[in-house]
Design an enzyme around this catalytic site. Structure first.
Site, PDB file in Angstrom:
ATOM      1  N   GLY A  17      20.080   5.960  12.571  1.00  0.00           N
ATOM      2  CA  GLY A  17      21.040   7.052  12.598  1.00  0.00           C
ATOM      3  C   GLY A  17      21.258   7.570  14.006  1.00  0.00           C
ATOM      4  N   ASP A  18      22.194   8.507  14.144  1.00  0.00           N
ATOM      5  CA  ASP A  18      22.500   9.156  15.430  1.00  0.00           C
ATOM      6  C   ASP A  18      23.051   8.176  16.460  1.00  0.00           C
ATOM      7  OD1 ASP A  18      21.251  11.592  14.411  1.00  0.00           O
ATOM      8  OD2 ASP A  18      19.338  10.601  14.803  1.00  0.00           O
ATOM      9  N   GLU A  19      23.688   7.094  15.995  1.00  0.00           N
ATOM     10  CA  GLU A  19      24.169   6.063  16.928  1.00  0.00           C
ATOM     11  C   GLU A  19      25.516   6.411  17.557  1.00  0.00           C
ATOM     12  OE1 GLU A  19      22.016   3.930  13.477  1.00  0.00           O
ATOM     13  OE2 GLU A  19      23.641   5.391  13.661  1.00  0.00           O
ATOM     14  N   LYS A  21      28.291   7.287  15.388  1.00  0.00           N
ATOM     15  CA  LYS A  21      29.292   6.825  14.412  1.00  0.00           C
ATOM     16  C   LYS A  21      30.510   7.730  14.380  1.00  0.00           C
ATOM     17  CE  LYS A  21      26.220   6.916  11.128  1.00  0.00           C
ATOM     18  NZ  LYS A  21      25.029   7.133  11.976  1.00  0.00           N
ATOM     19  N   GLY A  45      24.829  14.364  10.488  1.00  0.00           N
ATOM     20  CA  GLY A  45      25.680  15.141  11.375  1.00  0.00           C
ATOM     21  C   GLY A  45      26.390  14.227  12.347  1.00  0.00           C
ATOM     22  N   HIS A  46      27.715  14.234  12.321  1.00  0.00           N
ATOM     23  CA  HIS A  46      28.501  13.403  13.235  1.00  0.00           C
ATOM     24  C   HIS A  46      29.109  14.299  14.307  1.00  0.00           C
ATOM     25  CE1 HIS A  46      29.046  10.000  10.044  1.00  0.00           C
ATOM     26  NE2 HIS A  46      27.824  10.127  10.502  1.00  0.00           N
ATOM     27  N   THR A 135      15.140  16.574   5.966  1.00  0.00           N
ATOM     28  CA  THR A 135      15.837  17.752   6.500  1.00  0.00           C
ATOM     29  C   THR A 135      15.706  18.962   5.579  1.00  0.00           C
ATOM     30  OG1 THR A 135      17.880  17.021   5.430  1.00  0.00           O
ATOM     31  CG2 THR A 135      17.544  16.356   7.729  1.00  0.00           C
ATOM     32  N   GLN A 230      23.867   8.305   8.375  1.00  0.00           N
ATOM     33  CA  GLN A 230      22.535   7.828   8.741  1.00  0.00           C
ATOM     34  C   GLN A 230      22.624   6.432   9.368  1.00  0.00           C
ATOM     35  OE1 GLN A 230      22.627   9.296   5.314  1.00  0.00           O
ATOM     36  NE2 GLN A 230      21.966  11.232   6.149  1.00  0.00           N
ATOM     37  N   THR A 245      16.057   7.740   4.011  1.00  0.00           N
ATOM     38  CA  THR A 245      16.840   8.705   3.257  1.00  0.00           C
ATOM     39  C   THR A 245      16.906   8.224   1.805  1.00  0.00           C
ATOM     40  OG1 THR A 245      18.877  10.014   3.301  1.00  0.00           O
ATOM     41  CG2 THR A 245      19.103   7.639   3.694  1.00  0.00           C
ATOM     42  N   ARG A 309      16.208  18.925  15.984  1.00  0.00           N
ATOM     43  CA  ARG A 309      14.915  18.352  16.354  1.00  0.00           C
ATOM     44  C   ARG A 309      15.071  17.357  17.502  1.00  0.00           C
ATOM     45  NH1 ARG A 309      12.679  16.072  10.720  1.00  0.00           N
ATOM     46  NH2 ARG A 309      14.853  15.370  10.636  1.00  0.00           N
ATOM     47  N   ARG A 311      14.830  14.002  19.362  1.00  0.00           N
ATOM     48  CA  ARG A 311      14.729  12.630  18.879  1.00  0.00           C
ATOM     49  C   ARG A 311      13.694  11.857  19.677  1.00  0.00           C
ATOM     50  NH1 ARG A 311      21.107  12.527  19.194  1.00  0.00           N
ATOM     51  NH2 ARG A 311      21.611  13.516  17.201  1.00  0.00           N
ATOM     52  N   LYS A 337      26.430   5.198  24.387  1.00  0.00           N
ATOM     53  CA  LYS A 337      25.554   5.846  25.371  1.00  0.00           C
ATOM     54  C   LYS A 337      25.041   4.890  26.441  1.00  0.00           C
ATOM     55  CE  LYS A 337      24.267  10.031  23.004  1.00  0.00           C
ATOM     56  NZ  LYS A 337      23.225  11.038  22.808  1.00  0.00           N
ATOM     57  N   VAL A 417      30.930   4.964  27.174  1.00  0.00           N
ATOM     58  CA  VAL A 417      30.333   5.290  28.469  1.00  0.00           C
ATOM     59  C   VAL A 417      30.339   6.800  28.736  1.00  0.00           C
ATOM     60  CG1 VAL A 417      30.817   3.046  29.495  1.00  0.00           C
ATOM     61  CG2 VAL A 417      32.552   4.847  29.608  1.00  0.00           C
TER      62      VAL A 417
END
Length: 436
Positions: A17-19, A21, A45-46, A135, A230, A245, A309, A311, A337, A417
């Site tokens: 997750g957190d990529e 998306k 969360g997006h 969560t 996710q 999840t 939180r 990462r 990133k 980027v």
């Protein structure tokens, strides 16, 4: 498909997750008529940055920021109606129009009831030092009730008679579990009906037969984008169980979570960071516990969009992403990133889990103990946030991307980027159309 260009696409995360998306969905949504969220709840969360403004979406698909796009919350999603109403209100305050022509909700989606949130928190606390890292938003207990055929659906929420009857059969068990096992209070039927009534009134206009609508749209040639939440290794079947999840996060879940068939999805966009992160407990083979990990966290602003939180950060895990590409049938890889790695003298990539390990071990303890093989590559000092085409990137940066492509077996079709909508390098027509 006209000229063999993929019409309908699924966008999924390839790590924990957190990529990024949300940003990728926002870009692809510019070429879509419908964007469908097919699983998860407000535990996701997006984060999107458009015109310098940061927005975090939890339930409404990221395509809502593109004009002319209709967003659908599919039957595979679990909906906390309080959170959804607040999200609608927040977007309207930001002059993002929300109405039944822009947002639709499946009546088959399940509702996160207040007692699910209480139970989620009680269970996590009871685990003590073996916490999963939930969560505590009631997502797991809601999916549990769904599978056990004791859930409350949106169709029930907007029908007071059905809702009362459903609660009458379900609440005695909830009362007993919460009071006898955890000593926690629970609302009675009248309190829950009073809680539900204004929320149902707000959401009722958005509820419709989304499955028939989607199929009619596809039959008429409309473009659909399926948005996952996710990441692959939080998938309840394919993730690092039990640190996962409660839903299926892989691309195949778009079929059950939106009500479409496999033939209706023509391309799968897999999103991975140029390094690796995860939130909560569980195995993380490439985790960096020292100064380098802290530097990546600080520069990448790696804090949970939902929980805040910090990462956990680590180097790029090629066996993990390669396995995710296989599980999802990824046709187009996105690396996000990439700019965070600028300024690091050396970069490392995990290339193997050892000669006796194939794929990703199903056992969490086994994954924690894999013997990694590493490659070290020269980093780059240049600021790449203003680069908009491949040739503008430093040679070492291009070499890093090309090595990842070789290891995971899928071409990198888009490079991110920077956080802004325009801070991307498209390398395939699927993205060049979206960014032109």
């Amino acid at each position: 498909m006209s000229d063999q260009f993929p019409i309908n696409k699924a966008a999924v995360g390839l790590q924990w997750g957190d990529e990024g998306k949300g940003k990728v969905v926002d870009l692809l949504a510019s070429q879509a008529r419908y964007v469908v969220r097919f699983q998860g709840g407000n535990n996701a969360g997006h984060t999107l940055v458009v015109n310098g403004k940061k927005r975090v979406l939890h339930l409404i698909p990221s395509g809502i920021l593109q004009p002319g796009v209709t967003c659908i919350i599919g039957n595979g999603v679990v909906i906390d109606p309080e959170v959804l109403v607040q999200e609608i209100d927040n977007l309207e305050k930001d002059d993002v129009p929300i109405n039944p022509s822009r947002l639709l909700i499946s009546p088959g989606a399940h509702v996160v009831m207040p007692y699910a949130r209480v139970l989620d928190g009680c269970r996590e606390e009871a685990l003590g030092g073996k916490k999963i890292g939930t969560t505590r938003k009631g997502i797991g207990p809601t999916y549990e009730d769904k599978v056990a055929r004791r859930g409350i659906r949106i169709a029930d929420l907007i029908d007071p008679t059905n809702l009362r009857q459903s609660l009458e059969s379900r609440l005695p068990e909830k009362h007993r579990i919460l009071s006898e096992w955890y000593g926690a209070p629970i609302q009675d039927i009248d309190e829950l009906l009073a809680w539900a009534a204004p929320l149902a009134e707000r959401l009722r206009p958005y509820v419709t037969d989304t499955i028939t609508l989607l199929h009619q749209a596809m039959e008429s040639g409309e473009t659909v984008l399926f948005e996952g939440a996710q990441g692959t290794f939080l998938d309840v079947d394919h993730g690092t169980y039990p640190f996962v999840t409660s839903s299926n996060c892989v691309a195949g879940a778009a079929c059950s979570g939106a009500g479409v068939g496999p033939k209706d999805i023509h391309a799968v966009v897999g999103i991975a960071k140029a390094y690796t992160t995860r939130v909560g407990s569980g195995p993380f083979p490439t985790e960096l516990l020292g100064e380098v990990g802290e530097a990546i966290r600080a520069k990448g602003m790696e804090f949970g969009a939902t929980t805040g939180r910090p990462r956990r950060c680590g180097w790029f895990d090629a066996p993990l992403v390669q396995h995710a590409c296989r599980l999802n049938g990824v046709t187009h890889l996105t690396l996000t990133k990439l700019d965070v790695l600028s300024g690091m003298p050396d970069l490392r990539i995990a290339t193997s889990y050892g000669p006796s390990v194939s794929g990703v071990p199903a056992n969490a303890d086994a994954l924690e103990k894999v013997e990694l093989s590493w490659e070290t590559m020269a980093g780059w000092d240049e600021d790449i946030t203003a680069c908009r085409d491949w040739d503008a990137l430093p040679d070492n940066c291009k070499a890093y991307v090309e090595r990842i492509e070789e290891l995971v077996g899928v071409p990198a079709s888009l490079l991110s980027v920077g956080p802004g909508r325009s801070q991307v390098i498209p390398r395939d027509p699927i993205f060049k159309r979206a960014t032109s």
